[in-house]
Design an enzyme around this catalytic site. Structure first.
Site, PDB file in Angstrom:
ATOM      1  CB  THR A 107      33.971  39.485  40.627  1.00 35.82           C
ATOM      2  OG1 THR A 107      32.716  39.342  41.279  1.00 35.82           O
ATOM      3  CG2 THR A 107      35.053  38.785  41.443  1.00 35.82           C
ATOM      4  CE  LYS A 182      32.413  37.399  44.136  1.00 28.75           C
ATOM      5  NZ  LYS A 182      31.101  36.831  44.186  1.00 28.75           N
TER       6      LYS A 182
END
Ligand code: NAD
Length: 307
Positions: A107, A182
């Protein structure tokens, strides 16, 4: 991609995979690729992580460069954008096969994800960002959801590998779109968890039993994933980290990381995100008070105590 003989009912393509970053998430993901029959050359800075990878059927190698060299897919699962950029610059872009697919599952910020993909393109390579939803348990069970940013062709090539580590692989759009999906998803989650927690706190102060409130809200318009799949109140709803004193699960520090990435992205495109901004402030206070390693639903305790 080399193809080995299939066993009855099996559809496994064995390929050489370079896997860099074998932490809480990457360790389980690399193990699943090995289990599916891939030849996984694994690297991490931690000797302990390398030992675990060996025990899980991967071949530990001495450097990220060695992992990437000759691999048909190079997968990274690293803490943040700076790590990904450095590993790509120093160890991946110069040695990757022109036919390799580069898959970053970390991420990271949208800007770095786009930049890394551009650097790959400039070298004639194909890259995707493919961050995950699902925590450590999903990584080791092979039930992650991947959200992928890249061209159609890159997505198809990445999908073959990602499907061996997850339950869903979704094409979000061009490079960077996976990271955008995300952080937008986790911005909802952060704000939604706080809203769920404060509703339980208010309900309690108004004299409502937590179970009774759950029974009502879980079948009413207040229902959400935070309520029915991840209830922050111990003994209510399915078993969650709340039932284990907020240990395990999704660490508050990681929620804070994702909210900071969301705020950074919002600023870069001048988007109004007042709920996301408040969620970041509250998670900053919660993690800053020494709760960074606790599950993010533990923020209910801070709200009970009035920050
Ligand atoms: P982690 O800290 O457990 O693992 C990261 C690993 O990267 C470590 O083992 C570290 O030694 C290694 N590393 C760092 N720099 C390196 C380098 N230059 N070369 C090789 N290895 C290097 O983190 P994690 O929990 O596995 O998370 C990885 C990524 O997944 C993060 O971006 C995180 O935000 C994301 N993520 C985590 C979760 C979760 O629940 N843990 C859920 C979804 C997404």
């Amino acid at each position: 991609m080399r193809v080995r003989a299939l066993r009855f009912g099996e559809d496994v393509k064995m390929a050489r995979v370079g896997f860099i970053g074998l932490g809480n998430m990457g360790g389980g993901m690399a193990a699943n690729l090995a289990k599916k029959g891939h030849d996984v050359r694994a690297f991490d800075l931690s000797a302990d992580a390398l030992d675990k990878a060996r025990a899980a059927g991967c071949l530990p190698v001495a450097s990220a460069r060695e992992a990437a060299d000759g691999a048909e897919a190079v997968i990274t699962m690293l803490p943040a954008g700076a790590h990904v950029e450095q590993v790509y610059r120093e160890s991946v872009l110069d040695v990757a096969l022109p036919s390799a697919i580069l898959i970053d599952c970390s991420t990271i910020d949208v800007a770095t994800a786009k930049r890394v993909a551009e650097q790959a393109t400039a070298k004639g390579l194909v890259a995707v960002d493919a961050p995950v939803s699902g925590g450590i348990a999903a990584a080791s069970a092979g039930t992650l959801t991947f959200m992928v940013g890249g061209s159609n062709e890159a997505f198809e090539r990445a999908r073959a590998f990602l499907a061996d580590m997850g339950k869903a692989v979704i094409h979000a759009g061009v490079n960077g779109a996976g990271q955008a999906a995300k952080i937008c998803n986790n911005m909802i989650l952060g704000a939604e968890m706080i809203a769920t927690c404060e509703a339980f706190v208010l309900a309690h102060k108004l004299g409502l039993d937590a179970q009774a409130f759950y029974d009502i809200a879980s079948v009413s318009s207040g229902q959400s994933w935070s309520m029915t799949s991840y209830c922050p109140v111990p003994g209510v709803g399915p078993e969650t980290p709340a039932d284990r004193d907020y240990q395990g699960g999704f660490a508050a520090a990681l929620m804070l990381k994702d909210l900071r990435l969301a705020m950074e992205a919002a600023e870069s495109v001048d988007a109004e995100v007042p709920m996301g901004a408040r969620a970041r402030e509250l998670y900053e206070a919660y993690a800053g008070a020494g709760n960074g390693a606790r599950d993010f639903s533990g923020i209910i305790n801070m709200l009970r105590d009035k920050p």
